[in-house]
Design an enzyme around this catalytic site. Structure first.
Site, short mmCIF file in Angstrom:
data_model
loop_
_atom_site.label_atom_id
_atom_site.label_comp_id
_atom_site.label_asym_id
_atom_site.label_seq_id
_atom_site.Cartn_x
_atom_site.Cartn_y
_atom_site.Cartn_z
N HIS A 15 5.08 41.80 -31.87
CA HIS A 15 6.07 42.08 -32.90
C HIS A 15 7.09 43.12 -32.44
O HIS A 15 6.75 44.09 -31.77
CB HIS A 15 5.40 42.64 -34.16
CG HIS A 15 4.74 41.61 -35.02
ND1 HIS A 15 5.33 40.42 -35.33
CD2 HIS A 15 3.54 41.61 -35.68
CE1 HIS A 15 4.53 39.72 -36.13
NE2 HIS A 15 3.43 40.42 -36.35
N CYS A 29 10.98 40.51 -31.26
CA CYS A 29 12.20 40.45 -32.07
C CYS A 29 12.96 41.77 -32.02
O CYS A 29 12.37 42.83 -31.79
CB CYS A 29 11.85 40.12 -33.51
SG CYS A 29 11.20 38.45 -33.73
#
Length: 305
Positions: free
Chosen positions: A83, A132
């Site tokens: 993440h 991301c």
């Protein structure tokens, strides 16, 4: 020396399935193509039974150890699959890029700036982050291949991405600490103390020297984008789109030819143009480093003694 980290967050919302495959494939590439020794490639994965989990403290400890041991001629490499998100500290003029370890003890762009500033002259420190919002993950590093215009409506809501909303992390810590503050740093320092990011510990001086440094960032996407996962519908096993593209770049180019950092990112972008439309339209890898390192060979000088 290399540190490869893969976080799948098994059992939690936003679980990934390809991050472990990413780091295992990257380890194979480092050894077979770039001459790294197996004993100098450390893996941290959040697998059941792992003796050392990829927590924020453990990742930073391994990175600090790698930088502390570095000397002229060494190539340092850090790969992160997991993440990423953006946070907005109350005192900061802009959102900051972070990666999210398995315990949510986020590692910020200022942490990476501190590491890069400590790399000895004549060594290099390459970061490949398949997460991301990873564009600009080394604070104030020079942009060489940067953002493309990405309309908001081009961002896929269907394909798995490696983004966790900042609000989800804040809610997690609000529940944990019982505090209602919207300042994420307040919660992180409460829970992790001195293991929290240097961004949230004002008593620790932050060295933001911007002279030429040896930091090199290959980001899976630009700051406002998501990094996508490929599924079994696309490839033989789940993996990160950017990691897969980088591995394909070297598979398609003979071992005798060195590719520059700039070439690797451009060629990875070209490979990703052949992927499903939702990846082609929403994910644009970027390169951040000095002018000299942009055209230097990717992991080009290995002194792995």
């Amino acid at each position: 020396m290399a540190l490869l980290v893969g976080c799948t967050y098994s059992g939690y919302p936003g679980e990934h399935y390809g991050c472990h495959n990413d780091v295992l494939g990257m380890r194979e590439l480092l050894i077979a193509r770039f001459g790294f020794k197996l004993k100098h490639v450390e893996l941290l994965m959040d697998r059941p039974g792992s003796s050392v989990m990829p927590t924020g403290a453990n990742i930073k400890s391994a990175l600090n150890k790698m930088v502390d041991q570095a000397k002229k001629g060494n190539v340092l490499f850090f790969h992160f699959s997991g993440h990423g998100t953006l946070i907005k500290p109350p005192y900061a003029p802009k959102e900051e890029e972070v990666i999210v370890p398995c315990d949510n003890n986020i590692i910020t762009s200022e942490d990476f700036r501190q590491l890069v500033n400590r790399v000895p002259k004549g060594a290099t420190f390459t970061i490949l982050s398949d997460s991301c919002n990873s564009g600009g993950l080394i604070d104030k590093e020079t942009e060489q291949i940067g953002p493309c215009a990405t309309p908001d409506d081009a961002i896929s809501k269907l394909r798995p991405t490696r983004m966790i909303p900042f609000e989800s992390i804040l809610q997690y810590f609000t529940t944990l600490t019982g505090k209602t503050s919207t300042d994420i740093g307040t919660h992180l320092v409460e829970v992790f103390g001195d293991d929290a990011s240097i961004m949230f510990r004002p008593h620790d001086p932050i060295n933001k020297t911007l002279e030429a440094d040896e930091g090199i960032l290959l980001s899976g996407c630009q700051k406002n984008e998501y990094s996508c996962e490929l599924t079994e519908k696309d490839v033989s096993k789940p993996c990160g789109a950017f990691t897969y593209a980088v591995q394909m770049v070297f598979k398609e180019n003979p071992a005798g030819r060195n590719l520059s950092n700039r070439e690797v990112v451009i060629k990875a972008r070209n490979i990703m143009k052949l992927m499903p439309d939702d990846i082609e339209n929403e994910q644009h890898p970027c390169l951040y480093c000095s002018d000299q390192n942009a055209d230097a060979p990717f992991l080009g000088v290995i002194n792995d003694a």
